[in-house]
Motif scaffolding. Structure first.
Motif, PDB file in Angstrom:
ATOM      1  N   GLY A  65     -68.087   6.184  17.455  1.00 37.88           N
ATOM      2  CA  GLY A  65     -67.571   6.846  16.252  1.00 37.88           C
ATOM      3  C   GLY A  65     -66.292   7.599  16.510  1.00 37.88           C
ATOM      4  O   GLY A  65     -65.888   7.819  17.646  1.00 37.88           O
ATOM      5  N   GLY A  66     -65.645   8.004  15.429  1.00 38.81           N
ATOM      6  CA  GLY A  66     -64.407   8.781  15.530  1.00 38.81           C
ATOM      7  C   GLY A  66     -64.687  10.244  15.257  1.00 38.81           C
ATOM      8  O   GLY A  66     -65.601  10.574  14.497  1.00 38.81           O
ATOM      9  N   ASP A  67     -63.906  11.105  15.867  1.00 43.27           N
ATOM     10  CA  ASP A  67     -64.091  12.547  15.691  1.00 43.27           C
ATOM     11  C   ASP A  67     -62.699  13.157  15.444  1.00 43.27           C
ATOM     12  O   ASP A  67     -61.849  13.121  16.340  1.00 43.27           O
ATOM     13  CB  ASP A  67     -64.703  13.099  16.999  1.00 43.27           C
ATOM     14  CG  ASP A  67     -65.520  14.346  16.758  1.00 43.27           C
ATOM     15  OD1 ASP A  67     -65.613  14.786  15.604  1.00 43.27           O
ATOM     16  OD2 ASP A  67     -66.051  14.902  17.744  1.00 43.27           O
ATOM     17  N   PRO A  68     -62.454  13.681  14.240  1.00 45.15           N
ATOM     18  CA  PRO A  68     -61.110  14.204  13.943  1.00 45.15           C
ATOM     19  C   PRO A  68     -60.880  15.564  14.614  1.00 45.15           C
ATOM     20  O   PRO A  68     -61.569  16.523  14.295  1.00 45.15           O
ATOM     21  CB  PRO A  68     -61.122  14.354  12.414  1.00 45.15           C
ATOM     22  CG  PRO A  68     -62.562  14.484  12.042  1.00 45.15           C
ATOM     23  CD  PRO A  68     -63.389  13.852  13.122  1.00 45.15           C
ATOM     24  N   VAL A  69     -59.931  15.628  15.532  1.00 48.20           N
ATOM     25  CA  VAL A  69     -59.754  16.862  16.312  1.00 48.20           C
ATOM     26  C   VAL A  69     -58.364  17.486  16.105  1.00 48.20           C
ATOM     27  O   VAL A  69     -57.877  18.208  16.968  1.00 48.20           O
ATOM     28  CB  VAL A  69     -60.018  16.614  17.819  1.00 48.20           C
ATOM     29  CG1 VAL A  69     -61.486  16.378  18.095  1.00 48.20           C
ATOM     30  CG2 VAL A  69     -59.184  15.444  18.350  1.00 48.20           C
ATOM     31  N   GLY A  70     -57.760  17.226  14.966  1.00 46.14           N
ATOM     32  CA  GLY A  70     -56.400  17.746  14.722  1.00 46.14           C
ATOM     33  C   GLY A  70     -56.383  18.960  13.808  1.00 46.14           C
ATOM     34  O   GLY A  70     -55.320  19.418  13.402  1.00 46.14           O
ATOM     35  N   GLY A  71     -57.557  19.492  13.457  1.00 44.30           N
ATOM     36  CA  GLY A  71     -57.611  20.648  12.555  1.00 44.30           C
ATOM     37  C   GLY A  71     -57.651  20.221  11.091  1.00 44.30           C
ATOM     38  O   GLY A  71     -57.670  19.031  10.773  1.00 44.30           O
ATOM     39  N   MET A  72     -57.677  21.231  10.210  1.00 36.48           N
ATOM     40  CA  MET A  72     -57.804  20.928   8.780  1.00 36.48           C
ATOM     41  C   MET A  72     -56.461  20.498   8.190  1.00 36.48           C
ATOM     42  O   MET A  72     -55.430  21.056   8.550  1.00 36.48           O
ATOM     43  CB  MET A  72     -58.303  22.175   8.037  1.00 36.48           C
ATOM     44  CG  MET A  72     -59.756  22.489   8.295  1.00 36.48           C
ATOM     45  SD  MET A  72     -60.392  23.732   7.163  1.00 36.48           S
ATOM     46  CE  MET A  72     -60.131  25.233   8.087  1.00 36.48           C
ATOM     47  N   PRO A  73     -56.470  19.521   7.276  1.00 32.90           N
ATOM     48  CA  PRO A  73     -55.220  19.148   6.610  1.00 32.90           C
ATOM     49  C   PRO A  73     -54.715  20.284   5.727  1.00 32.90           C
ATOM     50  O   PRO A  73     -55.447  21.252   5.472  1.00 32.90           O
ATOM     51  CB  PRO A  73     -55.606  17.930   5.767  1.00 32.90           C
ATOM     52  CG  PRO A  73     -57.080  17.932   5.676  1.00 32.90           C
ATOM     53  CD  PRO A  73     -57.616  18.734   6.815  1.00 32.90           C
ATOM     54  N   LYS A  74     -53.476  20.141   5.245  1.00 36.88           N
ATOM     55  CA  LYS A  74     -52.848  21.240   4.477  1.00 36.88           C
ATOM     56  C   LYS A  74     -53.600  21.565   3.202  1.00 36.88           C
ATOM     57  O   LYS A  74     -53.681  22.708   2.786  1.00 36.88           O
ATOM     58  CB  LYS A  74     -51.412  20.839   4.118  1.00 36.88           C
ATOM     59  CG  LYS A  74     -50.453  20.984   5.270  1.00 36.88           C
ATOM     60  CD  LYS A  74     -49.027  21.252   4.785  1.00 36.88           C
ATOM     61  CE  LYS A  74     -48.090  21.443   5.946  1.00 36.88           C
ATOM     62  NZ  LYS A  74     -47.536  20.171   6.436  1.00 36.88           N
ATOM     63  N   LYS A  75     -54.168  20.535   2.560  1.00 38.56           N
ATOM     64  CA  LYS A  75     -54.768  20.747   1.247  1.00 38.56           C
ATOM     65  C   LYS A  75     -56.189  20.207   1.229  1.00 38.56           C
ATOM     66  O   LYS A  75     -56.405  19.047   1.592  1.00 38.56           O
ATOM     67  CB  LYS A  75     -53.914  19.980   0.228  1.00 38.56           C
ATOM     68  CG  LYS A  75     -53.748  20.654  -1.062  1.00 38.56           C
ATOM     69  CD  LYS A  75     -52.739  19.983  -1.961  1.00 38.56           C
ATOM     70  CE  LYS A  75     -53.050  20.446  -3.364  1.00 38.56           C
ATOM     71  NZ  LYS A  75     -52.929  19.505  -4.387  1.00 38.56           N
ATOM     72  N   LEU A  76     -57.150  21.025   0.802  1.00 42.75           N
ATOM     73  CA  LEU A  76     -58.555  20.594   0.783  1.00 42.75           C
ATOM     74  C   LEU A  76     -59.111  20.460  -0.636  1.00 42.75           C
ATOM     75  O   LEU A  76     -60.259  20.078  -0.820  1.00 42.75           O
ATOM     76  CB  LEU A  76     -59.439  21.602   1.537  1.00 42.75           C
ATOM     77  CG  LEU A  76     -59.103  21.933   2.990  1.00 42.75           C
ATOM     78  CD1 LEU A  76     -60.090  22.953   3.538  1.00 42.75           C
ATOM     79  CD2 LEU A  76     -59.125  20.676   3.842  1.00 42.75           C
TER      80      LEU A  76
END
Ligand SMILES: Cc1cc2nc3c(=O)[nH]c(=O)nc-3n(C[C@H](O)[C@H](O)[C@H](O)COP(=O)(O)OP(=O)(O)OC[C@H]3O[C@@H](n4cnc5c(N)ncnc54)[C@H](O)[C@@H]3O)c2cc1C
Length: 395
Positions: free
Chosen positions: A261-272
């Motif tokens: 699986g993939g694990d997003p490790v770049g932090g939160m995007p600018k807009k949620l």
């Protein structure tokens, strides 16, 4: 075609989605929670470590049905095999309190949502979505039957690489350098030095990430690793095969399950958020960038989003401006720690095997109970001067 109407539609019944559904339903909203899986929680894509404090902060009491192991500490292993032992009563480490059985835990979290009043639809896939005056109209499919769901608010909890957020026009796509590619075996016959401690292996064994062994039973453990595809020509699975062959703990172990699986490790995007929609969990990058742990942070995001969704429905204000309360609270509660760990990860990424070995050598006999964070950083800077540059403002 049949159209189901609801106040809040949560797409994805992972830990983040079920938590969002529970809190939205508890707040009085009519909630539908859907997942494409026929069994919530399976297959797992997780090493299953969470902190006890994290569960506590979410008001979740330990249940022996979904806890496989309580942990005493952490063993860090450098490329040359130098050990640094940290005991969890002395050092507050994320993802190092207990090991879950996600296939049971995720179901229990969904059951809690159901008990709070959410309707649950399993084996139900969201295939597309369009904005309508009242919110969103979602095309769904269950066991070959097509139907639509009209929702005033959507909570996108559909995991890494969320399609739902993109359908709503949010830019949540993760760059390859920010997506950890992970492979893991659950194995039996694992011989750990201390099977009440989790183990992390650093260096070229897992370029851009690390390898782990998380004990689930006396000789049962999740053995896995995460790599950045930008840092290696081999797949995570090939690295895992090498690791299992070479690691002393897994010489006699056999796999009973493979998880990729993939694990997003770049932090939160600018807009949620946007009008009528919030993104939570992995879909919103709510993952500790250093450890890859996203259960507690995703559930925290889900809890905040669920509460704001209920409020928005009660107040009849579904605007981006109202839903931004979720984003603001989320950034205050988990954003700072994500940003801090992002910096530590960036620093770790600059270290080669030799540097990791000398850092491990410096800390191998440290008594972490007596050492303050400031002293720890001072010690680190002595052996790795670039720590000052990368971590100076973090601690
Ligand atoms: C190998 C590995 C090891 C990890 N180890 C740990 C760890 O030890 N500790 C930790 O805290 N975290 C760990 N993580 C991260 C953790 O697993 C995630 O952060 C967590 O599962 C995120 O929860 P979520 O609810 O956001 O998403 P998910 O758990 O991914 O749930 C998303 C759900 O959405 C559903 N879905 C997706 N698209 C649709 C659709 N179109 N229609 C309907 N349903 C849909 C999926 O079926 C899924 O059930 C690990 C990750 C990996 C890959």
């Amino acid at each position: 075609m049949m159209v189901i109407e609801t106040d809040v539609l949560v797409i994805g019944a992972g830990p983040a989605g079920s938590t969002a559904a529970k809190h939205a339903a508890s707040g009085g909203a009519k909630v539908l929670l859907m997942d494409k899986k026929s069994e919530i929680g399976a297959p797992k894509r997780c090493a299953e470590g969470v902190s006890n404090g994290g569960l506590e902060s979410l008001g979740i009491e330990h249940n022996p049905r979904w806890i496989t192991r309580q942990l005493d500490g952490v063993r860090l292993i450098s490329p040359d095999g130098t050990n640094v032992w940290l005991t969890s009563d002395k050092v507050d480490l994320p993802e190092a309190g207990c090991i879950l059985e996600r296939k049971v835990f995720d179901k229990y979290m969904a059951m809690d949502a159901g008990r709070a009043g959410a309707e649950i639809k399993i084996k139900t896939l969201a295939t597309s979505m369009e904005r309508v005056e009242e919110g969103f109209l979602v095309d769904a499919e269950c066991m070959g039957e097509k139907f639509q769901i009209q929702a005033k608010i959507i909570i996108a909890a559909d995991g890494p690489e969320s399609r739902v957020a993109r359908w709503a026009g949010l830019k949540t796509a993760v760059k390859p350098k920010d997506m950890e590619s992970a492979a893991q075996f659950e194995m039996a016959g694992v011989e750990m030095e201390d099977n009440n401690c989790i183990e992390f292996y650093f260096g070229s064994v897992a370029p851009g990430g690390y390898a782990w062994i998380f004990p689930k039973g006396d000789d049962i453990a999740n053995v896995g690793l995460g790599v950045l595809t930008t840092n290696t020509d081999k797949t995570a699975y090939d690295h895992l095969l090498d690791f299992v062959k070479n690691c002393p703990a897994t010489q006699n172990a056999q796999p009973v399950e493979l998880n990729i699986g993939g694990d997003p490790v770049g932090g939160m995007p600018k807009k949620l958020v946007t009008d009528n929609l919030m993104v939570v969990g992995d879909a919103a990058g709510q993952v500790n960038p250093l450890t890859g742990g996203g259960i507690i942070s995703g559930m925290t995001g889900g809890m905040i989003a669920g509460k704001v969704a209920a409020e928005a429905i009660n107040e009849g204000d579904l605007s981006e401006n109202k839903l931004k309360e979720y984003e603001t609270t989320c950034r205050a509660e988990i954003g700072d720690s994500i940003n801090k760990y992002l910096k530590v990860k960036d620093y770790m990424m600059t270290l080669n095997d030799d540097e990791l070995n000398s850092i491990a050598d410096t800390f191998k006999d440290s008594d972490f109970e007596k050492i303050s964070t400031a002293e720890l950083v001072k010690k680190l800077i002595k052996v790795s001067p670039k720590a000052l540059l990368k971590l100076g403002k973090v601690f």
